[in-house]
Design a protein around this motif. Structure first.
Motif, PDB file in Angstrom:
ATOM      1  N   THR A  60       0.831  -1.209   0.000  1.00  0.00           N
ATOM      2  CA  THR A  60       0.000   0.000   0.000  1.00  0.00           C
ATOM      3  C   THR A  60       0.861   1.253   0.000  1.00  0.00           C
ATOM      4  N   PHE A  61       1.957   1.230   0.759  1.00  0.00           N
ATOM      5  CA  PHE A  61       2.882   2.365   0.795  1.00  0.00           C
ATOM      6  C   PHE A  61       3.455   2.635  -0.593  1.00  0.00           C
ATOM      7  N   ALA A  62       3.834   1.577  -1.297  1.00  0.00           N
ATOM      8  CA  ALA A  62       4.397   1.731  -2.638  1.00  0.00           C
ATOM      9  C   ALA A  62       3.362   2.289  -3.607  1.00  0.00           C
ATOM     10  N   PHE A  63       2.136   1.805  -3.518  1.00  0.00           N
ATOM     11  CA  PHE A  63       1.090   2.311  -4.406  1.00  0.00           C
ATOM     12  C   PHE A  63       0.790   3.786  -4.115  1.00  0.00           C
ATOM     13  N   ALA A  64       0.949   4.193  -2.856  1.00  0.00           N
ATOM     14  CA  ALA A  64       0.755   5.605  -2.510  1.00  0.00           C
ATOM     15  C   ALA A  64       1.841   6.468  -3.152  1.00  0.00           C
ATOM     16  N   ILE A  65       3.082   5.988  -3.140  1.00  0.00           N
ATOM     17  CA  ILE A  65       4.169   6.720  -3.795  1.00  0.00           C
ATOM     18  C   ILE A  65       3.909   6.813  -5.296  1.00  0.00           C
ATOM     19  N   ALA A  66       3.419   5.725  -5.881  1.00  0.00           N
ATOM     20  CA  ALA A  66       3.105   5.736  -7.311  1.00  0.00           C
ATOM     21  C   ALA A  66       2.030   6.775  -7.623  1.00  0.00           C
ATOM     22  N   ALA A  67       1.029   6.865  -6.774  1.00  0.00           N
ATOM     23  CA  ALA A  67      -0.032   7.851  -6.991  1.00  0.00           C
ATOM     24  C   ALA A  67       0.517   9.271  -6.864  1.00  0.00           C
ATOM     25  N   TRP A  68       1.392   9.488  -5.889  1.00  0.00           N
ATOM     26  CA  TRP A  68       1.963  10.822  -5.690  1.00  0.00           C
ATOM     27  C   TRP A  68       2.768  11.267  -6.912  1.00  0.00           C
ATOM     28  N   TYR A  69       3.643  10.399  -7.402  1.00  0.00           N
ATOM     29  CA  TYR A  69       4.457  10.786  -8.547  1.00  0.00           C
ATOM     30  C   TYR A  69       3.646  10.824  -9.840  1.00  0.00           C
ATOM     31  N   SER A  70       2.522  10.158  -9.862  1.00  0.00           N
ATOM     32  CA  SER A  70       1.623  10.306 -11.008  1.00  0.00           C
ATOM     33  C   SER A  70       1.036  11.713 -11.032  1.00  0.00           C
ATOM     34  N   ILE A  71       0.685  12.221  -9.855  1.00  0.00           N
ATOM     35  CA  ILE A  71       0.202  13.604  -9.766  1.00  0.00           C
ATOM     36  C   ILE A  71       1.304  14.576 -10.183  1.00  0.00           C
ATOM     37  N   VAL A  72       2.516  14.313  -9.682  1.00  0.00           N
ATOM     38  CA  VAL A  72       3.648  15.184 -10.021  1.00  0.00           C
ATOM     39  C   VAL A  72       3.904  15.166 -11.524  1.00  0.00           C
ATOM     40  N   TYR A  73       3.808  13.989 -12.137  1.00  0.00           N
ATOM     41  CA  TYR A  73       4.033  13.921 -13.587  1.00  0.00           C
ATOM     42  C   TYR A  73       2.973  14.716 -14.346  1.00  0.00           C
ATOM     43  N   ARG A  77       5.095  17.056 -16.232  1.00  0.00           N
ATOM     44  CA  ARG A  77       5.327  16.353 -17.498  1.00  0.00           C
ATOM     45  C   ARG A  77       6.802  16.001 -17.694  1.00  0.00           C
ATOM     46  N   GLN A  78       7.451  15.551 -16.631  1.00  0.00           N
ATOM     47  CA  GLN A  78       8.842  15.132 -16.730  1.00  0.00           C
ATOM     48  C   GLN A  78       8.924  13.612 -16.650  1.00  0.00           C
ATOM     49  N   ALA A  79       9.718  13.031 -17.550  1.00  0.00           N
ATOM     50  CA  ALA A  79       9.783  11.575 -17.663  1.00  0.00           C
ATOM     51  C   ALA A  79      10.292  10.920 -16.382  1.00  0.00           C
ATOM     52  N   ARG A  80      11.152  11.604 -15.643  1.00  0.00           N
ATOM     53  CA  ARG A  80      11.701  10.991 -14.434  1.00  0.00           C
ATOM     54  C   ARG A  80      10.615  10.762 -13.379  1.00  0.00           C
ATOM     55  N   ASP A  81       9.591  11.613 -13.376  1.00  0.00           N
ATOM     56  CA  ASP A  81       8.485  11.405 -12.440  1.00  0.00           C
ATOM     57  C   ASP A  81       7.667  10.176 -12.833  1.00  0.00           C
ATOM     58  N   ASP A  82       7.533   9.956 -14.131  1.00  0.00           N
ATOM     59  CA  ASP A  82       6.863   8.735 -14.592  1.00  0.00           C
ATOM     60  C   ASP A  82       7.681   7.507 -14.218  1.00  0.00           C
ATOM     61  N   ASP A  83       9.017   7.617 -14.310  1.00  0.00           N
ATOM     62  CA  ASP A  83       9.875   6.506 -13.896  1.00  0.00           C
ATOM     63  C   ASP A  83       9.632   6.156 -12.430  1.00  0.00           C
ATOM     64  N   ARG A  84       9.550   7.173 -11.597  1.00  0.00           N
ATOM     65  CA  ARG A  84       9.352   6.940 -10.168  1.00  0.00           C
ATOM     66  C   ARG A  84       7.993   6.295  -9.894  1.00  0.00           C
ATOM     67  N   ALA A  85       6.971   6.744 -10.615  1.00  0.00           N
ATOM     68  CA  ALA A  85       5.649   6.139 -10.443  1.00  0.00           C
ATOM     69  C   ALA A  85       5.648   4.692 -10.907  1.00  0.00           C
ATOM     70  N   LEU A  86       6.323   4.430 -12.021  1.00  0.00           N
ATOM     71  CA  LEU A  86       6.383   3.068 -12.555  1.00  0.00           C
ATOM     72  C   LEU A  86       7.101   2.132 -11.594  1.00  0.00           C
ATOM     73  N   VAL A  87       8.252   2.561 -11.084  1.00  0.00           N
ATOM     74  CA  VAL A  87       9.024   1.704 -10.181  1.00  0.00           C
ATOM     75  C   VAL A  87       8.247   1.439  -8.893  1.00  0.00           C
ATOM     76  N   ALA A  88       7.601   2.462  -8.362  1.00  0.00           N
ATOM     77  CA  ALA A  88       6.808   2.271  -7.144  1.00  0.00           C
ATOM     78  C   ALA A  88       5.679   1.276  -7.383  1.00  0.00           C
ATOM     79  N   THR A  89       5.055   1.349  -8.552  1.00  0.00           N
ATOM     80  CA  THR A  89       3.987   0.401  -8.874  1.00  0.00           C
ATOM     81  C   THR A  89       4.540  -1.010  -9.016  1.00  0.00           C
TER      82      THR A  89
END
Length: 326
Positions: A60-73, A77-89
């Motif tokens: 659940t903690f990891a999915f929360a990080i993924a949601a946060w960086y999805s908002i940030v992306y 619109r920076q690819a590194r934020d999508d990377d962070r969301a993907l890895v957390a997921t």
């Protein structure tokens, strides 16, 4: 070129942290088998909780990080934020799988079956399907910008289901096989009260009170017990001492290490409850809780180490691909 003089004075911290994490997890494993006493009726199988609970929480903690960086992306619109969301997921999905596997191993020993369609088992399966669709969505879209945008939106909607399926929906069912209320000694589940010929349910077990036998302070409930579809039907006779207010005999449910406990008798009927095997000593409680907390810290450190490593590799891969297209 990086020289010794240009290196950060704290460059040694990551290496020390990795070594410390390795020894920390080694200590957790040793504590699991050398400090935490075997669970009554479960033996070494009960120790798997030290792995099961932290992995479930961290998913659940990891999915929360993924949601946060999805908002940030979606904002930057920076690819590194999508990377962070993907890895957390990815890590959230991995920890969910680990929680499911360890839970199934526990279920096989305690409930007699690898899978029982119990509320928590069913909810985590649905969660895995939801996040499995996230990866399917990403693989189905070729355009990078569109893929990142749709994946970010999907991750936000998916995260709404994560706490609901993990913590809310399973707790809507009072009668559940999951030992969240009975596993640790001293804890209580919400039992049921039955009058003569009354019918009720504990977990997936149907109970019918056939008779109440009294012999001085001893009270024995004669209970007809059966599983789904009246399978494994048998008669159990839990006994309670009214003078000491303690259970005298707690027979096991058929093909299970969970027990049927008679917890009291009054004018309305008898109070029956499901009881899980567990430690009976205070030392067992302290060892269990301390090791569980240490395991959670260790898995959290492991999560961030893998998270940073995987994110760095994705960034390098993206830069290499960009140079190849240049």
């Amino acid at each position: 070129m990086v020289t010794a003089q240009s290196r950060s004075p704290l460059s040694w911290v990551p290496r020390v942290a990795k070594v410390g994490l390795t020894f920390w997890m080694l200590g957790v494993v040793l504590a699991m088998f050398l400090w935490v006493p075997p669970y009554e009726g479960l033996g070494n199988t009960g120790r798997i909780v030290m792995m099961h609970v932290p992995t479930a929480w961290l998913s659940t903690f990891a999915f929360a990080i993924a949601a946060w960086y999805s908002i940030v992306y979606l904002r930057r619109r920076q690819a590194r934020d999508d990377d962070r969301a993907l890895v957390a997921t990815e890590l959230g999905f991995l920890f969910s799988v680990l929680a499911t596997v360890t839970g199934s191993m526990f279920a096989k020993v305690v409930w007699g079956s690898w899978w029982n369609w119990e509320p928590r088992e069913t909810s985590i399966l649905i969660l895995l399907l939801i996040y499995g669709a996230y990866f399917a969505l990403r693989s189905a879209i070729d355009d990078p910008d569109r893929r990142r945008q749709l994946a970010a939106v999907y991750a936000l909607f998916a995260f709404v289901s994560a706490p609901l399926l993990t913590y809310v929906v399973p707790r809507m069912y009072e009668n559940t096989l999951h030992p969240n209320c009975a596993f640790l000694p001293g804890s209580r589940c919400n039992g049921i009260t039955l009058a003569n010929n009354g019918v009720g349910q504990l977990g997936d077990q149907r109970l019918q009170l056939l008779n109440v036998e009294r012999n001085g302070d001893l009270v024995t409930a004669v209970v007809d017990v059966s599983g789904v579809g009246f399978s494994n039907r048998t008669t159990l006779r839990p006994t309670y001492n009214r003078a000491t207010q303690r259970q005298v005999d707690t027979p096991n449910f058929p093909d299970s290490r969970f027990m049927l406990a008679l917890q009291g008798v009054d004018e309305t009927g008898v109070q029956l409850n499901i009881q899980a095997p567990g430690n009976t000593s205070q030392r067992g409680n302290v060892a269990t809780r301390t090791t569980l907390f240490a395991s959670l810290i260790g898995f959290t450190g492991l999560f961030f180490w893998v998270y940073n490593l995987r994110t760095t590799l994705l960034g390098l891969q993206r830069r290499v691909e960009a140079r190849g297209l240049a």
